[in-house]
Write a protein that holds these residues in place. Structure first.
Motif, PDB file in Angstrom:
ATOM      1  N   ALA A 126      15.600  11.713  -1.518  1.00 44.75           N
ATOM      2  CA  ALA A 126      14.552  11.029  -0.754  1.00 44.75           C
ATOM      3  C   ALA A 126      13.311  10.795  -1.619  1.00 44.75           C
ATOM      4  O   ALA A 126      12.691   9.720  -1.565  1.00 44.75           O
ATOM      5  CB  ALA A 126      14.194  11.824   0.487  1.00 44.75           C
ATOM      6  N   ALA A 127      12.936  11.785  -2.420  1.00 39.11           N
ATOM      7  CA  ALA A 127      11.770  11.648  -3.297  1.00 39.11           C
ATOM      8  C   ALA A 127      12.004  10.541  -4.325  1.00 39.11           C
ATOM      9  O   ALA A 127      11.104   9.739  -4.606  1.00 39.11           O
ATOM     10  CB  ALA A 127      11.463  12.969  -3.996  1.00 39.11           C
ATOM     11  N   PHE A 128      13.210  10.481  -4.880  1.00 29.85           N
ATOM     12  CA  PHE A 128      13.520   9.443  -5.858  1.00 29.85           C
ATOM     13  C   PHE A 128      13.440   8.064  -5.217  1.00 29.85           C
ATOM     14  O   PHE A 128      12.867   7.128  -5.803  1.00 29.85           O
ATOM     15  CB  PHE A 128      14.905   9.666  -6.480  1.00 29.85           C
ATOM     16  N   GLU A 129      13.990   7.930  -4.035  1.00 31.31           N
ATOM     17  CA  GLU A 129      13.942   6.638  -3.332  1.00 31.31           C
ATOM     18  C   GLU A 129      12.499   6.213  -3.091  1.00 31.31           C
ATOM     19  O   GLU A 129      12.156   5.036  -3.250  1.00 31.31           O
ATOM     20  CB  GLU A 129      14.717   6.722  -2.022  1.00 31.31           C
ATOM     21  N   GLU A 130      11.649   7.151  -2.741  1.00 31.35           N
ATOM     22  CA  GLU A 130      10.234   6.852  -2.517  1.00 31.35           C
ATOM     23  C   GLU A 130       9.558   6.403  -3.813  1.00 31.35           C
ATOM     24  O   GLU A 130       8.721   5.496  -3.816  1.00 31.35           O
ATOM     25  CB  GLU A 130       9.534   8.095  -1.950  1.00 31.35           C
ATOM     26  N   LYS A 131       9.942   7.020  -4.920  1.00 23.10           N
ATOM     27  CA  LYS A 131       9.309   6.736  -6.208  1.00 23.10           C
ATOM     28  C   LYS A 131       9.844   5.471  -6.875  1.00 23.10           C
ATOM     29  O   LYS A 131       9.330   5.058  -7.911  1.00 23.10           O
ATOM     30  CB  LYS A 131       9.445   7.942  -7.138  1.00 23.10           C
ATOM     31  N   THR A 132      10.870   4.851  -6.303  1.00 24.11           N
ATOM     32  CA  THR A 132      11.406   3.611  -6.875  1.00 24.11           C
ATOM     33  C   THR A 132      11.019   2.382  -6.066  1.00 24.11           C
ATOM     34  O   THR A 132      11.447   1.280  -6.389  1.00 24.11           O
ATOM     35  CB  THR A 132      12.945   3.678  -6.997  1.00 24.11           C
ATOM     36  N   LYS A 133      10.197   2.565  -5.046  1.00 19.74           N
ATOM     37  CA  LYS A 133       9.749   1.418  -4.253  1.00 19.74           C
ATOM     38  C   LYS A 133       8.822   0.542  -5.092  1.00 19.74           C
ATOM     39  O   LYS A 133       8.146   1.030  -6.005  1.00 19.74           O
ATOM     40  CB  LYS A 133       9.030   1.895  -2.989  1.00 19.74           C
ATOM     41  N   PRO A 134       8.771  -0.747  -4.765  1.00 21.31           N
ATOM     42  CA  PRO A 134       7.880  -1.646  -5.512  1.00 21.31           C
ATOM     43  C   PRO A 134       6.432  -1.130  -5.493  1.00 21.31           C
ATOM     44  O   PRO A 134       5.971  -0.581  -4.498  1.00 21.31           O
ATOM     45  CB  PRO A 134       7.998  -2.975  -4.755  1.00 21.31           C
ATOM     46  N   TRP A 135       5.734  -1.334  -6.612  1.00 14.94           N
ATOM     47  CA  TRP A 135       4.378  -0.816  -6.777  1.00 14.94           C
ATOM     48  C   TRP A 135       3.443  -1.941  -7.197  1.00 14.94           C
ATOM     49  O   TRP A 135       3.811  -2.795  -8.011  1.00 14.94           O
ATOM     50  CB  TRP A 135       4.387   0.281  -7.841  1.00 14.94           C
ATOM     51  N   THR A 136       2.222  -1.910  -6.666  1.00 12.94           N
ATOM     52  CA  THR A 136       1.161  -2.817  -7.114  1.00 12.94           C
ATOM     53  C   THR A 136      -0.095  -1.986  -7.314  1.00 12.94           C
ATOM     54  O   THR A 136      -0.160  -0.829  -6.893  1.00 12.94           O
ATOM     55  CB  THR A 136       0.859  -3.932  -6.085  1.00 12.94           C
ATOM     56  N   ILE A 137      -1.113  -2.592  -7.880  1.00 14.68           N
ATOM     57  CA  ILE A 137      -2.377  -1.906  -8.119  1.00 14.68           C
ATOM     58  C   ILE A 137      -3.007  -1.416  -6.811  1.00 14.68           C
ATOM     59  O   ILE A 137      -3.793  -0.477  -6.816  1.00 14.68           O
ATOM     60  CB  ILE A 137      -3.358  -2.818  -8.903  1.00 14.68           C
ATOM     61  N   ASN A 138      -2.640  -1.988  -5.688  1.00 11.53           N
ATOM     62  CA  ASN A 138      -3.180  -1.583  -4.391  1.00 11.53           C
ATOM     63  C   ASN A 138      -2.327  -0.543  -3.675  1.00 11.53           C
ATOM     64  O   ASN A 138      -2.669  -0.126  -2.565  1.00 11.53           O
ATOM     65  CB  ASN A 138      -3.374  -2.813  -3.497  1.00 11.53           C
ATOM     66  N   SER A 139      -1.225  -0.124  -4.291  1.00  8.11           N
ATOM     67  CA  SER A 139      -0.321   0.842  -3.669  1.00  8.11           C
ATOM     68  C   SER A 139      -0.971   2.213  -3.529  1.00  8.11           C
ATOM     69  O   SER A 139      -1.869   2.571  -4.295  1.00  8.11           O
ATOM     70  CB  SER A 139       0.955   0.991  -4.494  1.00  8.11           C
ATOM     71  N   HIS A 140      -0.474   2.969  -2.564  1.00  9.90           N
ATOM     72  CA  HIS A 140      -0.903   4.350  -2.365  1.00  9.90           C
ATOM     73  C   HIS A 140       0.201   5.321  -2.783  1.00  9.90           C
ATOM     74  O   HIS A 140       0.087   6.520  -2.553  1.00  9.90           O
ATOM     75  CB  HIS A 140      -1.287   4.582  -0.903  1.00  9.90           C
ATOM     76  N   ALA A 141       1.241   4.813  -3.395  1.00  7.28           N
ATOM     77  CA  ALA A 141       2.400   5.613  -3.809  1.00  7.28           C
ATOM     78  C   ALA A 141       2.386   5.800  -5.329  1.00  7.28           C
ATOM     79  O   ALA A 141       1.559   5.237  -6.037  1.00  7.28           O
ATOM     80  CB  ALA A 141       3.687   4.912  -3.384  1.00  7.28           C
ATOM     81  N   TRP A 142       3.322   6.602  -5.800  1.00  2.00           N
ATOM     82  CA  TRP A 142       3.467   6.848  -7.237  1.00  2.00           C
ATOM     83  C   TRP A 142       4.165   5.687  -7.930  1.00  2.00           C
ATOM     84  O   TRP A 142       5.096   5.095  -7.374  1.00  2.00           O
ATOM     85  CB  TRP A 142       4.286   8.120  -7.478  1.00  2.00           C
ATOM     86  N   LEU A 143       3.733   5.386  -9.133  1.00  2.00           N
ATOM     87  CA  LEU A 143       4.448   4.509 -10.057  1.00  2.00           C
ATOM     88  C   LEU A 143       5.041   5.447 -11.094  1.00  2.00           C
ATOM     89  O   LEU A 143       4.308   6.067 -11.873  1.00  2.00           O
ATOM     90  CB  LEU A 143       3.499   3.503 -10.721  1.00  2.00           C
ATOM     91  N   CYS A 144       6.364   5.577 -11.086  1.00  2.00           N
ATOM     92  CA  CYS A 144       7.035   6.538 -11.970  1.00  2.00           C
ATOM     93  C   CYS A 144       7.803   5.829 -13.065  1.00  2.00           C
ATOM     94  O   CYS A 144       8.448   4.799 -12.834  1.00  2.00           O
ATOM     95  CB  CYS A 144       7.971   7.425 -11.156  1.00  2.00           C
ATOM     96  N   PHE A 145       7.750   6.412 -14.242  1.00  2.00           N
ATOM     97  CA  PHE A 145       8.436   5.895 -15.415  1.00  2.00           C
ATOM     98  C   PHE A 145       9.429   6.925 -15.932  1.00  2.00           C
ATOM     99  O   PHE A 145       9.110   8.112 -16.004  1.00  2.00           O
ATOM    100  CB  PHE A 145       7.430   5.639 -16.551  1.00  2.00           C
ATOM    101  N   GLY A 146      10.600   6.455 -16.328  1.00  2.00           N
ATOM    102  CA  GLY A 146      11.532   7.291 -17.056  1.00  2.00           C
ATOM    103  C   GLY A 146      11.115   7.313 -18.513  1.00  2.00           C
ATOM    104  O   GLY A 146      10.656   6.298 -19.053  1.00  2.00           O
ATOM    105  N   ILE A 147      11.256   8.464 -19.144  1.00  2.00           N
ATOM    106  CA  ILE A 147      10.935   8.620 -20.565  1.00  2.00           C
ATOM    107  C   ILE A 147      12.252   8.660 -21.328  1.00  2.00           C
ATOM    108  O   ILE A 147      13.113   9.500 -21.044  1.00  2.00           O
ATOM    109  CB  ILE A 147      10.144   9.917 -20.830  1.00  2.00           C
ATOM    110  N   LYS A 148      12.399   7.752 -22.284  1.00  2.00           N
ATOM    111  CA  LYS A 148      13.651   7.660 -23.040  1.00  2.00           C
ATOM    112  C   LYS A 148      13.362   7.662 -24.533  1.00  2.00           C
ATOM    113  O   LYS A 148      12.437   6.982 -24.996  1.00  2.00           O
ATOM    114  CB  LYS A 148      14.379   6.373 -22.642  1.00  2.00           C
ATOM    115  N   GLU A 149      14.147   8.448 -25.265  1.00  2.00           N
ATOM    116  CA  GLU A 149      14.044   8.428 -26.724  1.00  2.00           C
ATOM    117  C   GLU A 149      14.654   7.115 -27.212  1.00  2.00           C
ATOM    118  O   GLU A 149      15.767   6.754 -26.825  1.00  2.00           O
ATOM    119  CB  GLU A 149      14.769   9.625 -27.342  1.00  2.00           C
TER     120      GLU A 149
END
Length: 175
Positions: A45-68
């Motif tokens: 559920a947390a992952f689904e929430e963190k993958t929702k579309p994001w804009t500068i006006n969002s109140h949610a997290w913008l999450c990035f995967g870190i890859k070598e």
């Protein structure tokens, strides 16, 4: 969108980040100083929430995967959440898998996020909160220019225990 350094790239969460996110979120070792480990259902559920579309006006997290970059290995994740749109303040948080800790990857990811927050998003302040026992995280924050602004007593509950947190801040004019 992709943020890159010599060794890593940050890309917004997609399905390829799911397995590592769940693994980290459910790990008692990784979560020792972060929060009570999630169940599979909570992590999903947390992952689904963190993958929702994001804009500068969002109140949610913008999450990035870190890859070598050279190996393509997923190392962890880092994100931002704008906590005060009027004052232009965002919070950041990160999780790195144990095998990648202590190798500078989190520091590189944090530097990329700082550049993105202050340059691309034109925000004024970036904050971070971590448990006082999470020496790795707070040392990294201090090393990358953050200032300890407060100690919040019994601020978080982890594994049914109250934990004190440090709050860190970095303002645009500090750079």
């Amino acid at each position: 969108m992709e943020l890159t350094s010599d060794r890593i790239s940050l890309t917004p969460f997609d399905q390829s980040d799911f397995a590592l996110f769940v693994e980290l979120s459910m790990s008692p070792v990784v979560m020792e100083h972060v929060y009570t480990p999630f169940t599979l259902e909570e992590a999903t559920a947390a992952f689904e929430e963190k993958t929702k579309p994001w804009t500068i006006n969002s109140h949610a997290w913008l999450c990035f995967g870190i890859k070598e970059k050279t190996s393509g290995e997923k190392l962890g994740n880092i994100g931002i959440k704008i906590t005060d749109h009027k004052a232009k303040i965002a919070e950041t948080g990160f999780m790195i898998k144990p095998g990648a800790q202590g190798k500078g990857f989190a520091g590189e990811a944090l530097k990329l996020i700082k550049d993105y927050v202050f340059n691309a998003l034109a925000l004024n302040k970036l904050t971070a909160t971590c448990a006082v026992a999470n020496t790795g995280s707070y040392r990294l924050l201090e090393k990358t220019g953050f200032t300890r602004e407060a100690r919040l007593r019994q601020n978080t509950v982890i594994n049914n225990r109250y934990v004190d947190d440090y709050v860190y801040g970095l303002c645009r004019h500090d750079l």
